[in-house]
Scaffold this motif. Structure first.
Motif, mmCIF file in Angstrom:
data_model
loop_
_atom_site.group_PDB
_atom_site.id
_atom_site.type_symbol
_atom_site.label_atom_id
_atom_site.label_comp_id
_atom_site.label_asym_id
_atom_site.label_seq_id
_atom_site.Cartn_x
_atom_site.Cartn_y
_atom_site.Cartn_z
ATOM 1 N N LYS A 135 0.832 -1.209 0.000
ATOM 2 C CA LYS A 135 0.000 0.000 0.000
ATOM 3 C C LYS A 135 0.862 1.253 0.000
ATOM 4 O O LYS A 135 0.601 2.204 -0.753
ATOM 5 C CB LYS A 135 -0.926 -0.002 1.217
ATOM 6 N N LEU A 138 2.395 1.762 -3.444
ATOM 7 C CA LEU A 138 1.401 2.224 -4.417
ATOM 8 C C LEU A 138 1.047 3.694 -4.210
ATOM 9 O O LEU A 138 0.871 4.439 -5.174
ATOM 10 C CB LEU A 138 0.144 1.364 -4.323
ATOM 11 N N VAL A 139 0.942 4.097 -2.958
ATOM 12 C CA VAL A 139 0.643 5.508 -2.679
ATOM 13 C C VAL A 139 1.742 6.408 -3.236
ATOM 14 O O VAL A 139 1.470 7.437 -3.867
ATOM 15 C CB VAL A 139 0.470 5.725 -1.153
ATOM 16 N N SER A 402 -4.240 1.957 -4.367
ATOM 17 C CA SER A 402 -4.026 1.437 -3.012
ATOM 18 C C SER A 402 -5.314 1.374 -2.203
ATOM 19 O O SER A 402 -5.318 0.853 -1.088
ATOM 20 C CB SER A 402 -3.013 2.322 -2.277
#
Length: 621
Positions: A135, A138-139, A402
């Motif tokens: 996550k 992806l952010v 995300s």
């Protein structure tokens, strides 16, 4: 004679068929071994105030490469495949910041993020810390891509056995120091289709419903109103993957459940409160809350003045123990103090910590960070309840890659609903400061966890980018129908999105991955085919027309003078030998005659002409 022409026609048809076969084979040399076809999702392409952002191209036709390429290699005709779990964010920053020439980028996402894949084992492969790591990566990747102007195609795909096998082969070739080129061969990635076009006059749709309060007999004053609002659309790095389970799927689910709970109370006149409840599902949230702005502008002054306060629900599905209330008015304001104290009291009973954040709005700046700021600009008291402690940037926390179902905590949504519903109910019924649970567990007014889960599943499988939702989109109609089941006077408002934002189409495509041979192999294959055709042609000519015709095909064509001489010789021969047949004439006037022979026949012709003239002269005398 006719049989000869028929044989000649058959021979030509055979030759034409073989030539057509050659062209087909040459055309299909690179396409004869397709490895796989993959669904890919394009990076968003959009403009803000005319400034181009996102990926500006869609078509691909380049060789595949990996992160194992040797340094200094020309990548202008290479699509670099990057699995997210191997992502080197520094390298991607270097590609984008220095605008290095690339054929394209293909990011491979874990299968657990695929909302079309309902296999529970895909999530069990990852530990909790691995999910958090994915996550966070992806952010960071989304923040890098969404604000850049990228002059080549960028796509996302999900890992599977086929594409993993392709990537393994590509890595092996790159590690050996032989990157894919036209001379070495490897895999070619192809995405065909038209170039993206801007979506003209995109529509945004707002949905609202009422639960009217109970007026006392003879009371002509308008009842005060409490508004519960949530923005339902999304806009992420890849629009086709922008499901926004938390932002703002959690807010939509909470609003629908709160509407259901209060509809039970308001269905009975004895438990109907003396407040009107207004429920608003707004669109255009990622676009500066453009839908909320136009929705509020459609209210008459009397309605706006009746709103006691509005509570906006945003991203309440992945917090641990603390929520934040963001306001535009100072904390010392009497209305803000009343709202915060009411929420704080209920939060303490539920074991939740609630913090207050104040951010003064700048009227001269059209940019708003929170939905409640659109209310505040019209002098309506409002607040936003969220897990976010700081205001997000434009197009941040709007349902990106995300923000999937795997990162949402259902229990957090249930607790958020209890907090909001109890706080509003105590305000409506005058129970502030009293420890009375109206929506207690194990009662008919308890929060319905299966209802929340079912709607969360639906939202987590539905991309909701406003410009791609039509006025009668099934999802919009489903929201309207659900709100009608719990509220009254449900109506839909259609507006045009402000021209400041321009979105382009082509968000999803098919990626064809071909295993292609090297140029050396192509040339060898063409040489073999060419040799075969030459032998076949020679055989057909000899068997149908004879060796002489085959040899004559390669002789130099006769000039006009030679043709004229041949005609003259034919006349001479007929004159000298009137009784000769056509076969004898053809053999005599063939191109094998020597020049002396032609002169000899010319002399014979001249002597014959003189003899005829003398005989004619004698007869006349």
């Amino acid at each position: 004679m006719s049989s000869g022409k028929q044989r000649e026609r058959q021979m030509l048809e055979s030759i034409y068929s073989m030539i057509a076969l050659v062209f087909i084979l040459v055309t299909c040399i690179e396409l004869c071994d397709a490895a796989t076809v993959v669904d890919v999702y394009r990076l968003i392409q959009y403009d803000i105030s005319g400034a181009p952002l996102g990926s500006r191209f869609a078509t691909l036709n380049h060789h595949a490469g990996s992160l194992h390429l040797p340094p200094g290699v020309d990548l202008s005709r290479t699509v670099v495949i990057i699995p997210v779990h191997e992502l080197n964010i520094t390298l991607v920053k270097e590609f984008i910041a220095q605008r290095k020439p690339l054929g394209g980028l293909l990011f491979l996402l874990p299968q657990m993020l695929n909302f079309e894949n309902r296999d529970p084992t895909s999530e069990s492969k990852y530990q909790i810390h691995e999910k958090k790591l994915i996550k966070n990566v992806l952010v960071e990747l989304e923040r890098l891509l969404i604000y850049a102007n990228i002059p080549y195609p960028v796509y996302f795909a999900f890992e599977d056995d086929d594409i993993d096998a392709v990537l393994a082969d590509v890595k092996r070739n790159d590690a050996s120091g032989q990157p894919a080129t036209a001379t070495t061969g490897s895999y070619k990635l192809v995405v065909s289709g038209p170039e993206p076009k801007r979506i003209a006059s995109p529509t945004i749709t707002n949905i609202q419903g009422w639960l009217p309060g109970l007026k006392a007999d003879g009371d002509l004053n308008q009842l005060p109103t409490i508004a519960i609002v949530a923005s339902y659309d999304t806009l992420g790095t890849s629009p086709a993957l922008s499901v926004g389970s938390d932002s703002n799927g959690s807010g939509i689910v909470a609003l629908l459940e709160i509407a259901r709970l209060f509809s039970l109370l308001y269905s009975n006149p004895k438990t109907r409160g003396r407040y009107n409840l207004l429920f608003g599902l707004t669109s255009g949230g990622p676009y500066n809350y453009n839908g909320t702005h136009k929705w509020l502008r459609s209210f008459d002054q009397r309605l706006r003045e009746s709103i006691d306060y509005a509570i906006c629900l945003n991203s309440i599905g992945s917090w641990d123990n603390k929520l934040w209330i963001h306001v535009s008015k100072p904390p010392e304001n009497a209305f803000i103090k009343q709202i915060f104290e009411g929420f704080s009291t209920v939060a303490e009973e539920l074991g939740i910590e609630v913090g207050l954040k104040h951010k003064k709005i700048n009227i001269s700046n059209p940019r708003v960070a929170w939905e409640h700021e659109q209310f505040s600009r019209l002098r309506v008291t409002a607040a936003t309840l969220t897990e976010l402690s700081a205001p997000p940037e434009l197009l941040e926390s709007t349902g990106g890659l995300s923000d999937s179902r795997h990162f949402v905590n259902e229990d957090a949504i249930v607790r958020s609903i209890k907090l909001v519903a109890e706080s509003i109910a105590r305000h409506v019924y005058g129970y502030q400061g009293k420890n009375i649970q109206i929506f207690a567990d194990d009662t008919s007014l308890a929060v319905n966890a299966p209802y929340i889960r079912s709607w969360l599943d639906i939202l987590s499988q539905t991309p909701r980018v406003a410009p791609f939702l039509s006025k009668n989109d099934p999802f919009v109609m489903a929201l309207k129908k659900e709100l009608q089941a719990h509220t009254h006077e449900v109506n839909v408002q259609h507006e045009v999105l402000d021209e400041m934002f321009t979105i382009y189409d082509l968000t999803k495509a098919k990626l064809n991955i071909y295993q292609v041979a090297s140029v050396t192999f192509d040339l060898l294959l063409l040489l073999v085919l060419g040799s075969y055709l030459i032998i076949l042609f020679t055989f057909l000519v000899i068997t149908t027309r004879g060796l002489d015709d085959l040899i004559s095909l390669f002789r130099r064509p006769p000039s006009r003078k030679v043709k004229a001489l041949k005609t003259t010789v034919e006349k001479i021969w007929v004159h000298v030998n009137p009784s000769a047949d056509q076969t004898e004439l053809d053999s005599t006037t063939s191109w094998s005659l020597s020049f002396d022979q032609y002169l000899y026949y010319c002399q014979l012709y001249s002597d014959g002409v003189m003899q005829k003239w003398r005989k004619r002269k004698d007869r006349e005398e």
